[in-house]
Enzyme design. Sequence first.
Site, short mmCIF file in Angstrom:
data_model
loop_
_atom_site.label_atom_id
_atom_site.label_comp_id
_atom_site.label_asym_id
_atom_site.label_seq_id
_atom_site.Cartn_x
_atom_site.Cartn_y
_atom_site.Cartn_z
N HIS A 133 -17.16 16.67 90.66
CA HIS A 133 -18.14 17.75 90.67
C HIS A 133 -17.69 18.77 89.62
O HIS A 133 -16.49 18.92 89.38
CB HIS A 133 -18.11 18.37 92.08
CG HIS A 133 -19.15 19.40 92.34
ND1 HIS A 133 -19.03 20.70 91.91
CD2 HIS A 133 -20.31 19.35 93.03
CE1 HIS A 133 -20.08 21.40 92.32
NE2 HIS A 133 -20.88 20.60 93.01
N ASP B 33 -10.38 17.45 96.03
CA ASP B 33 -11.62 18.17 96.30
C ASP B 33 -12.25 17.48 97.51
O ASP B 33 -12.91 16.44 97.39
CB ASP B 33 -12.54 18.08 95.08
CG ASP B 33 -13.92 18.62 95.38
OD1 ASP B 33 -14.15 19.10 96.50
OD2 ASP B 33 -14.79 18.55 94.48
N GLN C 178 -16.72 17.06 100.30
CA GLN C 178 -17.60 16.08 100.97
C GLN C 178 -16.84 15.23 101.98
O GLN C 178 -17.45 14.44 102.69
CB GLN C 178 -18.24 15.15 99.92
CG GLN C 178 -19.12 15.84 98.91
CD GLN C 178 -20.46 16.31 99.49
OE1 GLN C 178 -20.86 15.93 100.58
NE2 GLN C 178 -21.15 17.17 98.76
N LYS D 36 -20.80 23.07 104.37
CA LYS D 36 -21.17 21.66 104.40
C LYS D 36 -20.73 21.01 105.71
O LYS D 36 -20.88 19.81 105.91
CB LYS D 36 -20.52 20.91 103.23
CG LYS D 36 -21.08 21.32 101.87
CD LYS D 36 -20.45 20.48 100.78
CE LYS D 36 -20.54 21.12 99.41
NZ LYS D 36 -21.83 20.97 98.76
N CYS E 178 -24.53 18.57 89.86
CA CYS E 178 -23.32 19.21 89.33
C CYS E 178 -22.27 18.18 88.94
O CYS E 178 -21.07 18.38 89.17
CB CYS E 178 -22.72 20.22 90.31
SG CYS E 178 -23.85 21.52 90.74
N1 PMP Z 1 -17.01 19.54 95.25
C1 PMP Z 1 -17.94 18.72 95.71
C2 PMP Z 1 -17.67 17.24 95.74
C3 PMP Z 1 -19.16 19.22 96.15
O1 PMP Z 1 -20.10 18.39 96.60
C4 PMP Z 1 -19.37 20.62 96.11
C5 PMP Z 1 -20.68 21.21 96.58
N2 PMP Z 1 -21.82 20.60 96.07
C6 PMP Z 1 -18.35 21.42 95.63
C7 PMP Z 1 -17.17 20.85 95.21
C8 PMP Z 1 -18.49 22.90 95.52
O2 PMP Z 1 -18.64 23.47 96.78
P1 PMP Z 1 -19.15 24.96 96.93
O3 PMP Z 1 -20.44 25.04 96.18
O4 PMP Z 1 -19.35 25.11 98.41
O5 PMP Z 1 -18.11 25.85 96.40
#
Ligand code: PMP
Length: 404
Positions: free
Chosen positions: A117, A194, A197, A220, A360
Amino acid sequence: MTDLSYLKADFPILDNGVHFLDSGASSQKPIPVLEAMDRFARTSYANVHRGAYKLSVASTEAYEAARRRVADFIGATDEREVIFTRGATTSLNTVAFGWGLENLTEGDRILATEMEHHANLVPWQMVAKRTGATLDHVPITDDGRLDMAVLESKLGPDVKVVTVTGMSNVLGTIPDVPRIAELAHRHGARMVVDAAQLVPHTSVDVNQLGADFVAFSSHKMLGPTGIGVLWGRMDALEETEPFEGGGEMISDVTLHDATWADIPHRFEAGTPPIIEAVGLHAAIDYLDSIGMDKIFEHDQELTAIALERLVDVPGIAIQGPTDMKDRGGVVSMTMEGVHAHDLATILDEQNVAVRAGHHCAKPLMRSLGVTATARASFYVYNEEADIDALVSGLRRAGEIFGVN
Ligand code: PMP
């Protein structure tokens, strides 16, 4: 099929019949989480770690109880290793800037993956530019798994940090993090996960993962927005400088200098997300009352059903691993000749909510040779009827665009 349908009554937002398949972006909040935050705000709220008065003491206790609850949930041996942040993004920036700027220098390599991401890529790019370190990446295989052979070949003494998604938000891929951590450590590198998910969907024990830093977001995992977690192994946190300065993170301040408060407070500058911490605490209680293993099983079962049924929909191609052992509850798809946004719009007309776009993860999109996908992601409140609606919505889209 694991039956969690009894939970649906806890999610009033689903009462209008929406087939909510976008928990990968953010999950819905159950009544117990909403009530816990409301109750706390009505009875016990004040700023934390400040006043000596009763409300502030109660608020501080609730905030610190949330920290202990998170520590227990992820198997942290020391609650001081749990830092509250604004979300996974801030957690990863804290590692990149707080640890990276301190510990990386010219000639060092940061090893990430092609499926990160942007939150686990852009901060490292920024830090690489400032330190003179280079950012390298591990590609994915044709079936959307992390290429472990390339990963092994790229490790070397110059790799100082390996950073990997716990589960891809696009492909659903779940890399073998314990194995990667073992390899990273063998080469003397720090391991960052990270887990934005991963933590919402499966039982995570940070020590079993073998990581040095683990980042995730509350929103999430049935909790509120505005709070996330950075877990760091104590020796890794000791190598990390605060990324933000301000109130509450200091031990002493003069006009020209400051010393830091103890860990974790040195990493929590300013007023923290207090009501949100109470909400995250309630969300964890809720998840635990269901059982993380059961949640994983449920999401896996739904994903397997979706994968099986989607292959029969004309024009649909699925991105990511087909073998359930390599993946979790995120299914990205494209329909030949139909833009993902059109797909999502037509699905919305059928009351099916999916995400469309690059999620993203633009470098991954480029590597897949697509500009966008439609993504269905599953969570505790989903059931087979949501997949029925998804499949029939996709068939409808195919009819409209003449795909056969
Ligand atoms: N890493 C991953 C794999 C994600 O899916 C996301 C959220 N889409 C993030 C990081 C970032 O999370 P946040 O927007 O809650 O900071």
